[in-house]
Write a protein that holds these residues in place. Sequence first.
Motif, PDB file in Angstrom:
ATOM      1  N   GLY A   5      27.040   3.996  33.188  1.00 44.00           N
ATOM      2  CA  GLY A   5      26.823   4.865  34.337  1.00 44.00           C
ATOM      3  C   GLY A   5      26.465   6.295  33.995  1.00 44.00           C
ATOM      4  N   ASP A   6      26.573   6.689  32.724  1.00 44.67           N
ATOM      5  CA  ASP A   6      26.196   8.049  32.340  1.00 44.67           C
ATOM      6  C   ASP A   6      24.704   8.274  32.582  1.00 44.67           C
ATOM      7  N   GLU A   7      24.370   9.464  33.027  1.00 47.09           N
ATOM      8  CA  GLU A   7      22.978   9.824  33.222  1.00 47.09           C
ATOM      9  C   GLU A   7      22.456  10.569  31.995  1.00 47.09           C
ATOM     10  N   VAL A   8      21.281  10.153  31.543  1.00 45.97           N
ATOM     11  CA  VAL A   8      20.643  10.749  30.364  1.00 45.97           C
ATOM     12  C   VAL A   8      19.349  11.418  30.815  1.00 45.97           C
ATOM     13  N   LEU A   9      19.268  12.723  30.656  1.00 46.05           N
ATOM     14  CA  LEU A   9      18.057  13.441  31.043  1.00 46.05           C
ATOM     15  C   LEU A   9      16.967  13.149  30.028  1.00 46.05           C
ATOM     16  N   LEU A  10      15.841  12.647  30.531  1.00 52.75           N
ATOM     17  CA  LEU A  10      14.757  12.181  29.670  1.00 52.75           C
ATOM     18  C   LEU A  10      13.472  12.925  30.038  1.00 52.75           C
ATOM     19  N   PRO A  11      13.153  14.002  29.313  1.00 54.68           N
ATOM     20  CA  PRO A  11      11.884  14.693  29.584  1.00 54.68           C
ATOM     21  C   PRO A  11      10.705  13.730  29.464  1.00 54.68           C
ATOM     22  N   ALA A  12       9.809  13.799  30.434  1.00 56.75           N
ATOM     23  CA  ALA A  12       8.624  12.944  30.461  1.00 56.75           C
ATOM     24  C   ALA A  12       7.387  13.822  30.407  1.00 56.75           C
ATOM     25  N   PRO A  13       6.348  13.342  29.712  1.00 55.96           N
ATOM     26  CA  PRO A  13       6.153  12.043  29.068  1.00 55.96           C
ATOM     27  C   PRO A  13       7.111  11.819  27.895  1.00 55.96           C
ATOM     28  N   ARG A  63      27.319  13.447  36.522  1.00 54.22           N
ATOM     29  CA  ARG A  63      27.273  12.254  35.666  1.00 54.22           C
ATOM     30  C   ARG A  63      26.372  12.457  34.437  1.00 54.22           C
ATOM     31  N   THR A  64      25.769  13.640  34.328  1.00 54.69           N
ATOM     32  CA  THR A  64      24.880  13.914  33.193  1.00 54.69           C
ATOM     33  C   THR A  64      25.705  14.158  31.935  1.00 54.69           C
ATOM     34  N   THR A  65      25.439  13.386  30.888  1.00 55.36           N
ATOM     35  CA  THR A  65      26.185  13.557  29.633  1.00 55.36           C
ATOM     36  C   THR A  65      25.297  13.732  28.407  1.00 55.36           C
ATOM     37  N   VAL A  66      24.000  13.415  28.527  1.00 54.22           N
ATOM     38  CA  VAL A  66      23.117  13.423  27.358  1.00 54.22           C
ATOM     39  C   VAL A  66      21.744  13.970  27.752  1.00 54.22           C
ATOM     40  N   LEU A  67      21.126  14.696  26.813  1.00 58.71           N
ATOM     41  CA  LEU A  67      19.747  15.148  26.938  1.00 58.71           C
ATOM     42  C   LEU A  67      18.961  14.633  25.742  1.00 58.71           C
ATOM     43  N   VAL A  68      17.780  14.080  25.983  1.00 54.94           N
ATOM     44  CA  VAL A  68      16.867  13.702  24.908  1.00 54.94           C
ATOM     45  C   VAL A  68      15.926  14.880  24.671  1.00 54.94           C
ATOM     46  N   PHE A  69      15.830  15.312  23.410  1.00 57.92           N
ATOM     47  CA  PHE A  69      14.969  16.441  23.065  1.00 57.92           C
ATOM     48  C   PHE A  69      14.075  16.030  21.906  1.00 57.92           C
ATOM     49  N   VAL A  70      12.752  16.158  22.096  1.00 58.86           N
ATOM     50  CA  VAL A  70      11.797  15.696  21.085  1.00 58.86           C
ATOM     51  C   VAL A  70      10.724  16.764  20.879  1.00 58.86           C
ATOM     52  N   SER A  71      10.662  17.295  19.666  1.00 58.90           N
ATOM     53  CA  SER A  71       9.667  18.320  19.327  1.00 58.90           C
ATOM     54  C   SER A  71       9.413  18.277  17.823  1.00 58.90           C
ATOM     55  N   PRO A  72       8.170  17.938  17.432  1.00 58.11           N
ATOM     56  CA  PRO A  72       6.980  17.588  18.207  1.00 58.11           C
ATOM     57  C   PRO A  72       7.162  16.272  18.981  1.00 58.11           C
ATOM     58  N   SER A  73       6.414  16.180  20.051  1.00 57.18           N
ATOM     59  CA  SER A  73       6.578  15.060  20.975  1.00 57.18           C
ATOM     60  C   SER A  73       5.659  13.894  20.672  1.00 57.18           C
ATOM     61  N   ASN A  74       6.206  12.726  20.814  1.00 60.68           N
ATOM     62  CA  ASN A  74       5.432  11.503  21.019  1.00 60.68           C
ATOM     63  C   ASN A  74       5.695  11.138  22.471  1.00 60.68           C
ATOM     64  N   PRO A  75       4.696  11.184  23.359  1.00 59.55           N
ATOM     65  CA  PRO A  75       3.275  10.956  23.110  1.00 59.55           C
ATOM     66  C   PRO A  75       2.363  12.185  23.144  1.00 59.55           C
ATOM     67  N   GLY A  94      28.311  21.223  27.948  1.00 63.13           N
ATOM     68  CA  GLY A  94      28.970  20.166  27.185  1.00 63.13           C
ATOM     69  C   GLY A  94      28.167  18.885  27.104  1.00 63.13           C
ATOM     70  N   ILE A  95      26.848  19.009  27.113  1.00 64.37           N
ATOM     71  CA  ILE A  95      25.965  17.840  27.124  1.00 64.37           C
ATOM     72  C   ILE A  95      25.556  17.480  25.698  1.00 64.37           C
ATOM     73  N   TRP A  96      25.659  16.206  25.363  1.00 65.21           N
ATOM     74  CA  TRP A  96      25.161  15.725  24.076  1.00 65.21           C
ATOM     75  C   TRP A  96      23.634  15.867  24.029  1.00 65.21           C
ATOM     76  N   VAL A  97      23.123  16.164  22.843  1.00 61.20           N
ATOM     77  CA  VAL A  97      21.676  16.193  22.633  1.00 61.20           C
ATOM     78  C   VAL A  97      21.325  15.143  21.589  1.00 61.20           C
ATOM     79  N   VAL A  98      20.402  14.252  21.943  1.00 67.41           N
ATOM     80  CA  VAL A  98      19.824  13.323  20.985  1.00 67.41           C
ATOM     81  C   VAL A  98      18.438  13.870  20.670  1.00 67.41           C
ATOM     82  N   SER A  99      18.284  14.429  19.465  1.00 66.47           N
ATOM     83  CA  SER A  99      17.051  15.117  19.092  1.00 66.47           C
ATOM     84  C   SER A  99      16.292  14.298  18.051  1.00 66.47           C
TER      85      SER A  99
END
Length: 399
Positions: free
Chosen positions: A119-127, A168-180, A201-206
């Motif tokens: 149920g955790d929400e993960v913020l996913l920057p798009a694209p 419910r936000t617990t994680v952020l995805v961070f990608v730099s340089p980005s695919n795609p 207090g949000i986890w970052v998956v980089s």
Amino acid sequence: MTDRAPLSRKLSAIAESATLKVDAKAKALKAEGKAVISYAAGEPDFPTPEFVVDAAAEALRDPANFRYTPAAGLPALREAIAAKTLRDSGLDIPASRVVVTNGGKQAVYQAFQAVVNPGDEVLLPAPYWTTYPEAIRLADGVPVEVFAGADQDYKVTVEQLEAARTDRTTVLVFVSPSNPTGSVYTPEETKAIGEWALAHGIWVVSDEIYQNLTYEGARAVSIVEAVPELAEQTLLLNGVAKTYAMTGWRVGWMVGPADAIGLAANLQSHLSSNVNNIAQRAALAALTGSQLEAEDMRAAFDRRRRLIVDELARIPGVEVPIPLGAFYVYPDVRGLLGREWAGRTPTTTLELADLILDEAEVAVVPGEAFGPSGYLRLSYALGDDQLLEGVQRLQRLFA
């Protein structure tokens, strides 16, 4: 007779990798004799450096490599990864906080398994890369897309992230340089996002798999270098695939706080155990040996980047933000939709990509694989002659 019990509902809901699907279709058409040029796969066309191959050959002569080794990785490789992390990401960690994985995809999977609860929400920057939302769902999380278009160079802002954040936000995805997209966040943008994640207090998956492939003086500053205090709530993902043309060797890794890395290592001990030892020895050579061939590949990507951007920009209706990293270009092609081309009128980039493959024998990945429709991803990790020929086919199709 009783009906068979159903298959896994979770796995049945997972979509096939769109990039691999398009690449497989292109290869099948080539096998039929079609002159297909594929921009689909994110795979360098260069051979793995010879000294890396030599290290693998030498490893084959050592019987110790034919046995089980620590599930988290060979000690020497974990030390080398720790040294690279300090050098390129500004994070000083012991080798005990490194887990070597079967490619970057396993690192992505295990990262979400370690920090996401049902149920955790993960913020996913798009694209976004096509695997992220599926890996989040496999951890019983909920991907929440935050879209940034070409007008923002495909980079999200703190304001957008805050608007998407809930309790419910617990994680952020961070990608730099980005695919795609190939976009690279500036140091200031990275710091602002890191400080925002730290404050909440949000986890970052980089995912830093492309950090050594940047151009025009840009540098992909790691989020833990920009905000050192964030290190205790960040997982860094990386690997040798892109920088060293080692996609098939399947060596990636994850770095992070001791507790989260401990969970990932425990999972891996049950999931796959150690990565192939020969491949680990090759990765060790890549990280500790000469970087001249890697730099030569980066220079070639830079040349191709400038070529494909210039040529795509010649097509009316195509907007091409200039990528500063990775080896992808992500043009906004909404100006081509709703118009007739070769007797067909595509209204989505799924339809447009099919038309391009049928009429020009060029394989591209539609934006729907990475978020909203209206965009195409083209990898310029292919030979110069093919790269130019493929874009010229597009120019003729959309003249």
